[in-house]
Design a protein around this motif. Structure first.
Motif, mmCIF file in Angstrom:
data_model
loop_
_atom_site.group_PDB
_atom_site.id
_atom_site.type_symbol
_atom_site.label_atom_id
_atom_site.label_comp_id
_atom_site.label_asym_id
_atom_site.label_seq_id
_atom_site.Cartn_x
_atom_site.Cartn_y
_atom_site.Cartn_z
ATOM 1 N N VAL A 194 46.286 43.515 96.354
ATOM 2 C CA VAL A 194 44.877 43.160 96.190
ATOM 3 C C VAL A 194 44.617 41.711 96.582
ATOM 4 N N THR A 195 45.638 40.864 96.467
ATOM 5 C CA THR A 195 45.448 39.428 96.737
ATOM 6 C C THR A 195 45.053 39.173 98.181
ATOM 7 N N ASN A 196 45.589 39.970 99.105
ATOM 8 C CA ASN A 196 45.401 39.690 100.538
ATOM 9 C C ASN A 196 44.639 40.797 101.245
ATOM 10 N N CYS A 197 43.624 41.341 100.601
ATOM 11 C CA CYS A 197 42.827 42.407 101.219
ATOM 12 C C CYS A 197 42.157 41.912 102.491
ATOM 13 N N ILE A 198 42.072 42.799 103.467
ATOM 14 C CA ILE A 198 41.398 42.464 104.723
ATOM 15 C C ILE A 198 39.904 42.337 104.492
ATOM 16 N N GLU A 199 39.376 43.244 103.722
ATOM 17 C CA GLU A 199 37.960 43.196 103.323
ATOM 18 C C GLU A 199 37.910 43.373 101.812
ATOM 19 N N MET A 200 37.537 42.332 101.094
ATOM 20 C CA MET A 200 37.616 42.326 99.632
ATOM 21 C C MET A 200 36.269 42.666 99.015
ATOM 22 N N ALA A 201 36.306 43.530 97.998
ATOM 23 C CA ALA A 201 35.100 43.781 97.209
ATOM 24 C C ALA A 201 34.989 42.655 96.192
ATOM 25 N N ALA A 202 34.437 41.535 96.624
ATOM 26 C CA ALA A 202 34.379 40.343 95.783
ATOM 27 C C ALA A 202 33.136 39.540 96.142
ATOM 28 N N TYR A 203 32.790 38.658 95.236
ATOM 29 C CA TYR A 203 31.581 37.844 95.400
ATOM 30 C C TYR A 203 31.857 36.456 94.862
ATOM 31 N N THR A 263 24.848 21.210 85.984
ATOM 32 C CA THR A 263 25.511 20.431 87.032
ATOM 33 C C THR A 263 26.332 21.307 87.957
ATOM 34 N N ALA A 264 27.057 22.258 87.398
ATOM 35 C CA ALA A 264 27.927 23.101 88.223
ATOM 36 C C ALA A 264 27.934 24.517 87.680
ATOM 37 N N GLU A 265 27.858 25.477 88.613
ATOM 38 C CA GLU A 265 27.977 26.889 88.279
ATOM 39 C C GLU A 265 28.801 27.540 89.380
ATOM 40 N N GLY A 266 30.002 27.935 89.049
ATOM 41 C CA GLY A 266 30.861 28.598 90.022
ATOM 42 C C GLY A 266 31.298 29.943 89.490
ATOM 43 N N ARG A 267 31.038 31.004 90.253
ATOM 44 C CA ARG A 267 31.358 32.360 89.795
ATOM 45 C C ARG A 267 32.126 33.108 90.877
ATOM 46 N N TYR A 268 33.197 33.751 90.466
ATOM 47 C CA TYR A 268 33.970 34.630 91.361
ATOM 48 C C TYR A 268 34.103 35.977 90.671
ATOM 49 N N ILE A 269 33.612 37.045 91.335
ATOM 50 C CA ILE A 269 33.612 38.392 90.762
ATOM 51 C C ILE A 269 34.412 39.299 91.683
ATOM 52 N N GLN A 270 35.280 40.110 91.083
ATOM 53 C CA GLN A 270 36.168 40.972 91.845
ATOM 54 C C GLN A 270 36.323 42.301 91.116
ATOM 55 N N ALA A 271 36.643 43.349 91.860
ATOM 56 C CA ALA A 271 36.811 44.665 91.254
ATOM 57 C C ALA A 271 38.132 44.752 90.498
ATOM 58 N N THR A 272 38.153 45.620 89.477
ATOM 59 C CA THR A 272 39.412 46.036 88.856
ATOM 60 C C THR A 272 39.584 47.527 89.113
ATOM 61 N N THR A 273 40.782 48.013 88.895
ATOM 62 C CA THR A 273 41.042 49.425 89.146
ATOM 63 C C THR A 273 40.226 50.333 88.234
ATOM 64 N N LEU A 274 39.758 49.813 87.090
ATOM 65 C CA LEU A 274 38.944 50.608 86.164
ATOM 66 C C LEU A 274 37.487 50.711 86.597
ATOM 67 N N GLY A 275 37.088 49.879 87.553
ATOM 68 C CA GLY A 275 35.679 49.842 87.925
ATOM 69 C C GLY A 275 34.891 48.814 87.147
#
Length: 1150
Positions: A179-188, A777-789
């Protein structure tokens, strides 16, 4: 040949499958937990169970039915706590899963998923988690194989291994997904776009994920049935060095076949169905801020009530409960449509407090709606320009960019107000930079409006407009703008006659490449090298080009090329600037300069043969930095002075401050000034100035400054700019007209309608510093899929509340866990640091007499000036009970022996009382840590921390108030600290007549009695040099106690210090000198005649550590008796890159 299995179904391509007439029933269970890798630490988690039925409705369409849905939460220590049912959440999920959900299967892939519109994306993603089991590729001819496949995480590499037991007809299949090196990642990813990513600083991946699937497949008449399938996903995350501990997510799911039945009748799906996409996880970009939870069904009245409460609670000071409520307000405002936002503005704009809170929170509506709202706001007939500028900068700072948003923002640079237009143009450039942060290559359409603007004004004569568009292009940092920028650079553009050669424009063009240096280093290197080698350009332009070139992190080859040209350089200003910069870079410790520092070190060895001695009187560059490899944090500060040989005042000066954290470089602050007309006023030298900083020198400078009115009206006296996070926020010129208005405002002839008189009247009436400014001042968000959905999110928030009197409350959150609109399950680190400066004072100002008084009344309450509180929790929130989350400190409170041996708890409180002022200053500290904080830095931050600085009244004191007096014209009232001073100085051997400069008194008053201290500063001319004296006197019980300091600077800097009875009880002497020559030397001597016994004891205790420290630092030690009451040191420049240090103590020489 390959067979693609859908659960129990195997359909060969192009063939009708008889499994459409079967019903397959499964039991599904999935859970996720967040915590650390160590035992006895708390974890947070969620678990879902359901019965799943798959019914074929046609050859390639299947109905998915759920029943017996169970949802449970976990919050506690594994082995001591268990999952607890959350029935109302289960009911909400079950109600949606009861709706018909279908999916297609064609050619061996899970295809389109369809569901009614009322089924939320959160629940559809849960469905994807179940269907993810059915997307598996079986190759019967190979036992081990790799494939790139589309799954719930995206398009990733899967590694398969299969083994078949032919006796029982069962295949065991293992699938591992990287999952770390996906070609196309379901992430935001959103936020922190202006913090430059630096892979070298990360010391490995800070986020690592892998998923393992195992299948038991049993043969059947239809081809094969999955009787059991399991999946386990492990994810590790750390904000620090990956070798030093990490957070851990463990997600598991299981699907077990319970029965296979024949379908007795056709299945018909009723109701409107909508396409919800395919198997890849769909990111839900909701308004859900992860650190709070609330019902968002009715946001307008809730936001209105919250603004009214916040405005009232924070009218005078920061309310302690405000922070979470402000975050909730941001969340509500992001849910409100633009027409409702406009109506809220109409309702609140006439109430000053509510207007203030609405404007400074609505800016966090970070999409196109804020542009539409600002369009209405800026059309107000009586617009407060300063307020508008603040709102615009805040709004553009947090906008989430998209092509549609940039298109909507294109018209903004045409705004008719000059100040607002300038801010908008710069902000549009910042918007482009953020848009391109995660898009490679960035589309040209994003930068096209600024390129068109640059082309339009290039041939004109408007210097300010050219500088503005170049600075906006600099903010954008778009590689496509290089071609346009070169048209403003002499010697680079092929049409030199069309280039504006004015240094201010050329300087702006060179600096416009500073961020492009990150995205197109090669292109910037070619241009800046050409500029640096062009000796016809002004010296400061060549130096700016050199700076920008090194922002690209040039290779050893390019550094060698520059070094070779420097050996032939004739302009010593350029040489000195380049060599001092290389010298600083050679000592850089931050990871981004790891290779560059090596190249710079080699360059310095070559240049030292010709340019052995650096001069900090000429143009120079200075850098200081620090970096911690365990915590992956550091800072770097740089200062640049660029001068021309023909002028004494620098042409440009800059300072930069960078902050390194979590593999990113935040260009925290940058300030620059270009003296302009002032520089021309001083020219090559100052008549009568000899460099001794004497009164004669100051008068010589003053005589030159008096001629400022002779400068041209159309040229600025000086210009300045300010950048934050690498983005230029403000630049301005200070011209003669502005200075003349300022002088008139402060003159005695100014009328009562002047700005200064208005301020004086406000002071006389008394000022209440109202207004609390909320700022995300700062808002950083990283969202990614899990196997559970479920979506796993890593978020960082830094929020502050500030008042005009400098009180402040800052909060920092780190969130790692599941964040949905129904529930949150995560590890959450929160730090709070309030700063409180109580301001209840009476001020008196006498401008003609140059006197200032400040009275501070006694407070009978303990006041917390500053505190820092931090803790890490495992937290569970849900929408049923949003205000009562479950949370447990991640560090357990267990008292078992195995835990206690790795746990420590430090509590300290130190107070220092001042009997004179009736105050006690206290420091409190409470630290709790578990598990090897030295080995794992991450765990050091996960314990409970509390630190506070407090001021408390001394109960037995009778002090009524403290008075501060500053007298900048003390000659008339100080003829008596003057006679005493003359007597004192003569006893010390100093002649001359002291002239009083300023007097400072800090007095505690109790009735008619006074106690405190009186400090006076004097200036004493002595022949060709001058000296300064400072006398600190005791007021009250010991009027004869004084401290006297006499300092003078000539060729030697020296100072005499005496204190005690009339400054005679104890004395010390210090002297420093510089010896020039082939080997310059700096000497310093510290001598004492008599010092207090306590100081002597401290000195002896320190002396015991000298031998050991000398050994660690590589000094040679020699036992030799020197002067008994003296310490001396000398530093000699032995060569261009080495120094000799000698230190003499009374009994040892190093």
């Amino acid at each position: 040949m390959r067979s693609l299995l859908l659960c129990c179904l195997v359909a060969l391509a192009g063939e009708y499958s008889s499994t459409a007439w079967k019903i397959y029933e499964y039991q599904y269970e999935g859970h996720v937990k967040f915590g650390l890798e160590k035992r006895n630490h708390a974890e947070s988690g969620a678990r879902m169970k359901a019965a799943v039925k798959i019914v074929g409705s046609s050859a390639d369409t299947f109905l998915l039915q759920f029943s017996s849905v169970v949802f449970e939460e976990f919050n506690g220590v594994p082995g001591k706590s268990d999952f607890v049912a959350a029935n109302q959440i289960a009911e909400k999920i079950a109600a949606q899963l009861a709706k018909p959900i279908t999916f297609t299967y064609s050619g061996g892939n899970v295809g389109e998923i369809r569901a009614p519109s009322e089924v939320t994306d959160t629940v559809v993603n849960i469905v994807r988690g179940v269907l993810g089991f059915f997307q598996v590729t079986v190759k019967t001819t190979q036992e081990i194989y790799d494939l790139e496949e589309v799954g719930i995480h995206g398009k990733c590499l899967s590694s398969y291994a299969q083994k078949t037991n032919t006796k029982v007809g069962v295949m065991d299949l293992t699938q591992v997904v990287d999952v770390t090196n996906c070609i196309e990642m379901a992430a935001y990813y959103t936020g922190l776009a202006t913090a430059v990513e630096n892979k070298v600083s990360q010391q490995g991946e800070s986020l690592f994920s892998t998923v393992k699937y195992t299948y038991n497949i049993k043969g059947s008449e239809q081809g094969g049935v999955i009787t059991k399938a399991q999946a386990m996903e492990l994810q590790y995350f750390t904000p620090f060095n990956v070798k030093k501990g990490s957070f851990r997510m463990e997600a598991r799911k299981e699907l077990v076949l319970t029965s296979v039945k024949d379908k007795t009748q056709d299945i018909h799906v009723n109701g409107q169905m909508e396409s919800r996409g395919k198997l890849m996880f769909k990111i839900v970009k909701n308004a859900n801020i992860p650190v709070v939870m609330q019902n968002l069904d009715n946001p307008v009245p809730e936001a209105t009530k919250l603004i009214q409460r916040l405005a009232q609670a924070n009218a005078e000071r920061i309310d302690s409960t405000t922070t979470e409520e402000v975050m909730k307000l941001y969340q509500l405002l992001r849910k409100i449509p633009v027409d409702k936002l406009k109506q809220m503005w109409t309702d609140m704009k006439t109430n000053p407090d509510q207007r203030y809170w609405f404007l400074h929170t609505v800016v966090e509506v970070n999409d196109r709606r804020i542009l539409e709202f600002l369009d209405q706001y800026l059309s107000e007939p009586q617009l407060n320009v300063l307020e508008a500028l603040t709102v615009i900068v805040q709004a553009f700072h947090h906008l989430e960019t998209s092509p549609e948003l940039l298109e909507a923002a294109e018209v903004w640079p045409n705004y008719n107000n000059d100040l607002i237009r300038k801010t908008v143009v710069l902000s549009y450039g910042s918007l482009v930079f953020k848009h391109c942060a995660h898009i490679t290559p960035c589309p040209e359409a994003a930068i096209r409006p600024l390129l068109n603007m640059a082309e339009k004004i290039r041939s004109g004569n408007d210097e300010t407009e050219k500088i503005l568009v170049l600075k906006a292009l600099g903010n954008a940092g778009h590689p496509r703008s290089l071609k346009t920028i070169t048209k403003f650079l002499p010697g680079v553009d092929p049409n030199p006659d069309q280039v504006d050669k004015r240094p201010r424009v050329v300087s702006a063009a060179v600096q416009a490449m500073r961020l492009i240096a990150i995205r197109d280093p090669h292109g910037v290197q070619l241009i800046t090298l050409k500029l640096f080698l062009n000796r016809e350009l002004e010296a400061e332009i060549r130096m700016l080009a050199f700076m920008t070139m090194f922002d690209t992190k040039p290779s050893m080859a390019l550094v060698s090329t520059v070094t070779a040209h420097l050996l032939e350089e004739r302009d010593m200003q350029v040489v000195n600037f380049a060599t001092t910069y290389l010298w600083s870079l050679a000592r850089a410790t931050t990871p981004d300069n790891h290779y560059l520092s090596t190249a710079a070190s080699v360059a310095m060895k070559i240049l030292a043969r010709k340019f052995g001695h650096l001069s900090y009187i000429r143009s120079s560059a200075t850098r200081m930095d620090w970096f911690n490899k365990d915590f992956l944090v550091g800072t770097a500060a740089e200062a640049f002075i660029m001068k021309r040989a023909s002028e004494i005042i620098p042409a440009e000066m800059m300072v930069k401050l960078n902050f390194h954290f979590i593999g990113r470089i935040l260009q925290l602050l940058e300030f620059g000034i270009r003296p302009g007309g002032i520089r021309h006023l001083f020219g090559a030298n100052i008549p009568g100035f000899n460099g001794e900083m004497s009164k004669t020198d100051f008068l010589a400078v003053y005589d030159v400054l008096k001629k400022w009115e002779t400068l041209p009206d159309d040229k600025p006296l000086f210009s300045f700019f300010t950048r934050a996070s690498g983005q230029e926020l403000l630049f301005s010129d200070v011209n003669k007209a502005f200075l003349q208005r300022l002088i008139r405002a402060f003159s005695q002839s100014a009328g009562k309608d002047s700005m200064v008189w208005t301020c004086i009247e406000r002071l006389m009436q008394g000022i209440s510093w109202r207004g609390v400014l909320p700022f995300l001042t700062a808002e950083g968000r990283y969202i990614q899929a899990t196997t559970l959905g479920f979506p796993v999110e890593i978020s960082k928030y830094y929020h502050s509340l500030r008042t005009l009197d400098n009180n402040k409350k800052s909060n920092l959150w780190l969130f790692y866990g599941i964040n949905t609109d129904l529930f949150q399950s995560a590890v959450e680190v929160k730090t709070t640091s309030p700063l409180s400066i109580p301001v209840h004072v009476v001020a008196k100002i006498n401008v003609p007499a140059r006197k200032f008084e400040l009275e501070i009344p006694r407070s009978n309450k303990e006041i917390e000036l500053f505190s820092f509180r931090s803790n890490a929790w495992v937290i569970s929130r849900n929408i049923i009970h949003p205000d009562t989350p479950k949370k447990t400190p991640i560090g357990t409170n267990e008292q078992s022996q195995s835990v206690m041996q790795n746990k420590w708890h430090a509590i300290k409180k130190m107070c220092s009382k001042s009997s004179i002022y009736g105050l006690a200053f206290c420091a409190e500290m409470d630290l709790q840590r578990v598990y090897y904080q030295e080995e794992y830095p991450l765990y050091y931050f996960l314990g409970s921390t509390h630190f506070a600085l407090k001021v408390a009244p001394v109960q037995e004191s009778s002090v009524e108030k403290i008075r501060l007096e500053i007298n900048a014209n003390p000659s008339s009232s100080s003829s008596v600290s003057v006679r005493q001073l003359i007597d004192t100085l003569r006893k010390m051997g100093i002649g001359g007549s002291p002239m009083p400069l300023v007097q400072l008194k800090v007095v505690a008053e109790s009735g008619s009695s006074q106690k405190g201290y009186d400090t006076s500063l004097y200036y004493t001319p002595e022949g060709e040099h001058t000296s300064a004296q400072l006398i600190l006197s005791h007021i009250g019980e010991s009027p004869n106690w004084k401290m006297c300091v006499d300092a003078a600077v000539t060729s030697v800097a020296k100072a005499n210090i005496g204190w005690g009875e009339q400054c005679q009880s104890y004395t010390m002497f210090m002297r420093a000198s510089h010896v020039s020559g082939s080997k310059p030397e700096l000497k310093a001597v510290f001598h004492w005649d008599k010092i207090p016994e306590q100081m002597e004891l401290y000195g002896k205790s320190i002396a015991r550590y000298i031998p050991g420290m000398a050994f660690l630092w590589g000094f040679n030690q020699e036992e030799k008796r020197n002067a008994r009451q003296e310490v001396s040191a000398s530093v000699i420049a032995a060569s261009a890159d080495s120094i000799d240090v000698k230190i003499k103590f009374p009994e040892v020489r190093l």
